[in-house]
Each structure stands twice: as structure tokens, then as C-alpha cells.
Design a protein around this motif. Structure first.
Motif, PDB file in Angstrom:
ATOM      1  N   ASP A  29      36.903  40.896  42.210  1.00  0.00           N
ATOM      2  CA  ASP A  29      38.256  40.130  42.848  1.00  0.00           C
ATOM      3  C   ASP A  29      38.037  38.542  43.048  1.00  0.00           C
ATOM      4  OD1 ASP A  29      41.216  39.709  41.851  1.00  0.00           O
ATOM      5  OD2 ASP A  29      41.659  39.933  43.890  1.00  0.00           O
ATOM      6  N   ASP A  83      40.935  33.863  45.976  1.00  0.00           N
ATOM      7  CA  ASP A  83      41.417  35.334  46.664  1.00  0.00           C
ATOM      8  C   ASP A  83      40.939  35.472  48.208  1.00  0.00           C
ATOM      9  OD1 ASP A  83      42.199  38.254  46.476  1.00  0.00           O
ATOM     10  OD2 ASP A  83      39.735  38.522  46.198  1.00  0.00           O
ATOM     11  N   HIS A 106      46.398  36.093  45.918  1.00  0.00           N
ATOM     12  CA  HIS A 106      47.449  37.282  45.847  1.00  0.00           C
ATOM     13  C   HIS A 106      48.141  37.987  47.233  1.00  0.00           C
ATOM     14  CE1 HIS A 106      45.200  41.090  45.347  1.00  0.00           C
ATOM     15  NE2 HIS A 106      44.410  40.321  45.481  1.00  0.00           N
ATOM     16  N   HIS A 107      47.240  37.499  48.425  1.00  0.00           N
ATOM     17  CA  HIS A 107      47.769  38.123  49.657  1.00  0.00           C
ATOM     18  C   HIS A 107      48.822  37.365  50.400  1.00  0.00           C
ATOM     19  CE1 HIS A 107      43.541  39.038  49.300  1.00  0.00           C
ATOM     20  NE2 HIS A 107      43.397  39.902  50.143  1.00  0.00           N
ATOM     21  N   CYS A 126      43.495  39.016  42.514  1.00  0.00           N
ATOM     22  CA  CYS A 126      44.125  37.424  42.064  1.00  0.00           C
ATOM     23  C   CYS A 126      43.129  37.278  40.678  1.00  0.00           C
ATOM     24  CB  CYS A 126      42.783  36.766  43.034  1.00  0.00           C
ATOM     25  SG  CYS A 126      43.115  34.880  43.006  1.00  0.00           S
ATOM     26  N   ASP A 156      40.849  45.939  41.876  1.00  0.00           N
ATOM     27  CA  ASP A 156      41.146  45.749  42.384  1.00  0.00           C
ATOM     28  C   ASP A 156      42.990  46.416  42.578  1.00  0.00           C
ATOM     29  OD1 ASP A 156      40.813  43.874  44.192  1.00  0.00           O
ATOM     30  OD2 ASP A 156      42.544  42.181  44.864  1.00  0.00           O
TER      31      ASP A 156
HETATM   32 MN   LIG Z   1      41.575  40.266  45.662  1.00  0.00          MN
END
Ligand SMILES: [Mn+2]
Length: 315
Positions: A29, A83, A106-107, A126, A156
Motif C-alpha cells: 500500500d 500511508d 488512511h490511518h 492509501c 490492504d
Molecule cells: Mn495502508
């Protein structure tokens, strides 16, 4: 759709030198996001120098672009991180010396290290964020860019199996497939395993121990396994997947001691138990359903497993 789409566009236009960095111990990712974004920038904007930095996935090498960087370039560059949630996990030696940082991720937002960012924690990957950002701005996504991005999307999301897979994920997949990715080739390169790995998976299942009425399953791997099989740590670790998708097993883990590390590493997975709440007490952490720990000896593993039993029995 994303709050800061236009800001990212403006920043890319503004800077001649753009550095893109991945997270340490890269996965597809972060690498797919970095390479995909590099292609998008080069295909849509004139006169840009784009440098991807960090470790190369599965190669144990650094990105060749790192050798092209000078102090002058770094000081006048924007760093785009992909990411990566935490600044300490940004895999770039000179991350403190760039002119500014833009975060794409995207966390969960836990470390506010960039003033400007596009963070969508509902996205499964991501690369989903990068794809939808590019599409929103009508940027060209070449077949090459799309291929890198698709690698991240597919890994992912566990081939669209994991919980956060949603309509946006399939929208991103649609856009990438329409950009020409060859999904059969990608699946072959990601998921075809060689015979030695298949034999190891079989062995791994056969040495699994089942506890707490089969609700917990453990594969213990000692140093000898590493010495006797011609497989890397990631490949050996990947055998944990042989315990997934089994109804009775609620939590499954692999504890392994490599010849190169004093500690025993533990990878823990579950479909619905918050195993991260246990992992954080054993020098680890990660995601709710996929987490890791580091322990000092096999006795500590027993105590970790006890804690997991408590977690399962509580429900
Ligand atoms: Mn990721």
C-alpha cells in the motif's frame, strides 16, 4: 470530496522538487501509493523532479532516488508522506530538513505532523485515497500508475474481503481497471506461491496448537525453522494465514524467533476481537483486528495467550 484536494494540487504545482516517502518496513500500500503518485505527477505536470525514498519492498535495498538528493534539493522540496500515521515511521533520513510536509493517509489521525493533509480513515487503503483524489481532479492515471495503485488496493483490502471495503473501494477499483490494469498478472505476481512455501504452509498448520476449546490457535516457530528453510521472514510469517477463515478459531497467532533477533515476534489476528488491546501490553500494537507484539521468552507467550483467552471468554 476530500477537503484538501485543491491544496495538494496547488502544492504540487508550486514545488519543482517533490519527495515521496513510505513507511518503514514497506508494504504494497505504501509503495503502490508512492510509485502511483509519482507517475501521476510526472504524467500531469510539467517540469517536476519526483523522488521516491525509503526501503524497497522485499528487496532489502534503498530507493535509488535517495542517491540523487542534495541538501539544496531537500531544503527546497515538499515531502509527501503516504500511508504513514506517525512521523517516526516516515522512512526518510532528512524528513526534518524539507521545506514542508503534506500527508496522504488512511490511518486514524494520531500524529499531526503535517499542516496540510488528506486523511480518510474510512478508506481501506492509501492507494484508494490517491486514486480518488486524482480522479476528482480529472488527472490522467496511466496504466503504469494504475497498476501500482491496484497492488495497494488489493493487498490492504485482502482482495476486497476486509471490513472497511466499501463503495469507494470499488469505485477506485473501477477507475484503475478502466485505466488498463491487468488484474490476472497482478494476482499472479502477488498470490502464486512456490512449492517450498506451500510445503511450509502445510507444516505450519500441522504444528499449530489449539487452546481454549479451539478458539485460539498458535503457530510457534523457533530459530531452527529459519535455518532449515530457504524462505524469508515475511514468507515464514505469511503462513499465519493458514489459520484464518476457520469458524472455531476466534484468535490466531504466530510467535517466531529469528536467528537475527533476540526477541520473539508475535503476529495476532482476529475477525472480531480487539486483540490490539492485549498486544499493547506486550510491547506492540497495530490495528484492532491485526496487531503484533514483541516478547522476551516463551514464558511470556503463555501469559499473552492467557490474556487472549480472557478476551475471548469475556464475550
Ligand atoms: Mn495502508
Amino acid at each position: 470530496m476530500f477537503n484538501n484536494s485543491q491544496i495538494l494540487l496547488k502544492k504540487i504545482k508550486e514545488y519543482k522538487n517533490i519527495i515521496i516517502s513510505k513507511h518503514v518496513s514497506p508494504d504494497w500500500d505504501t509503495q503502490g501509493s508512492a510509485y502511483g503518485l509519482r507517475e501521476i505527477i510526472l504524467d500531469n505536470f510539467e517540469d517536476k523532479n519526483v523522488f521516491v525514498v525509503g526501503e524497497v519492498l522485499n528487496k532489502g535495498l534503498r530507493e535509488i532516488d535517495e542517491t540523487k538528493l542534495t541538501k539544496e534539493i531537500i531544503n527546497n522540496a515538499i515531502l509527501i508522506t503516504v500511508d504513514v500515521a506517525n512521523f517516526e515511521r516516515v522512512d526518510f533520513e532528512f524528513k526534518d530538513e524539507v521545506k514542508e510536509i503534506f500527508k496522504i493517509d488512511h490511518h486514524l489521525e494520531v500524529d499531526n505532523f503535517a499542516e496540510n493533509k488528506i486523511v480518510d480513515d474510512s478508506a481501506i487503503a492509501c492507494t484508494q485515497v490517491v486514486t480518488l483524489w486524482a480522479s476528482e481532479l480529472n488527472l490522467i492515471i496511466s496504466k503504469e500508475a494504475a497498476t501500482f495503485l491496484y497492488f495497494g488496493l488489493i493487498t490492504d483490502s485482502g482482495r476486497f474481503l476486509f471490513e472497511k471495503t466499501n463503495g469507494q473501494t470499488f469505485l477506485a477499483a473501477k477507475l484503475l481497471i478502466e485505466s488498463g490494469v491487468n488484474i490476472t498478472e497482478i494476482y499472479s505476481s502477488l498470490f502464486l506461491k512456490n512449492l517450498e512455501l506451500a510445503i511450509w504452509y502445510n507444516k505450519a498448520f500441522s504444528i499449530a496448537e489449539f487452546k481454549n476449546n479451539n478458539s485460539i490457535a498458535i503457530i510457534k516457530v523457533d530459530e531452527d525453522v529459519f535455518k532449515n528453510i530457504d524462505l524469508g521472514e515475511e514468507e515464514i510469517k505469511s503462513a499465519l494465514s493458514v489459520l484464518s477463515g476457520i469458524k472455531e478459531i476466534k484468535i490466531w497467532l504466530m510467535a517466531y524467533k529469528t536467528p537475527f533477533n533476540e526477541k520473539i515476534k508475535v503476529s495476532i489476528r482476529s475477525r472480531d476481537f480487539d486483540i490490539n488491546s492485549v498486544a499493547i501490553n506486550y510491547n506492540g500494537g497495530g490495528h484492532k483486528l491485526a496487531s503484533g507484539a514483541k516478547i522476551n521468552n516463551w514464558d511470556e507467550l503463555n501469559s499473552l495467550v492467557k490474556d487472549l483467552e480472557i478476551l475471548v471468554n469475556k464475550k
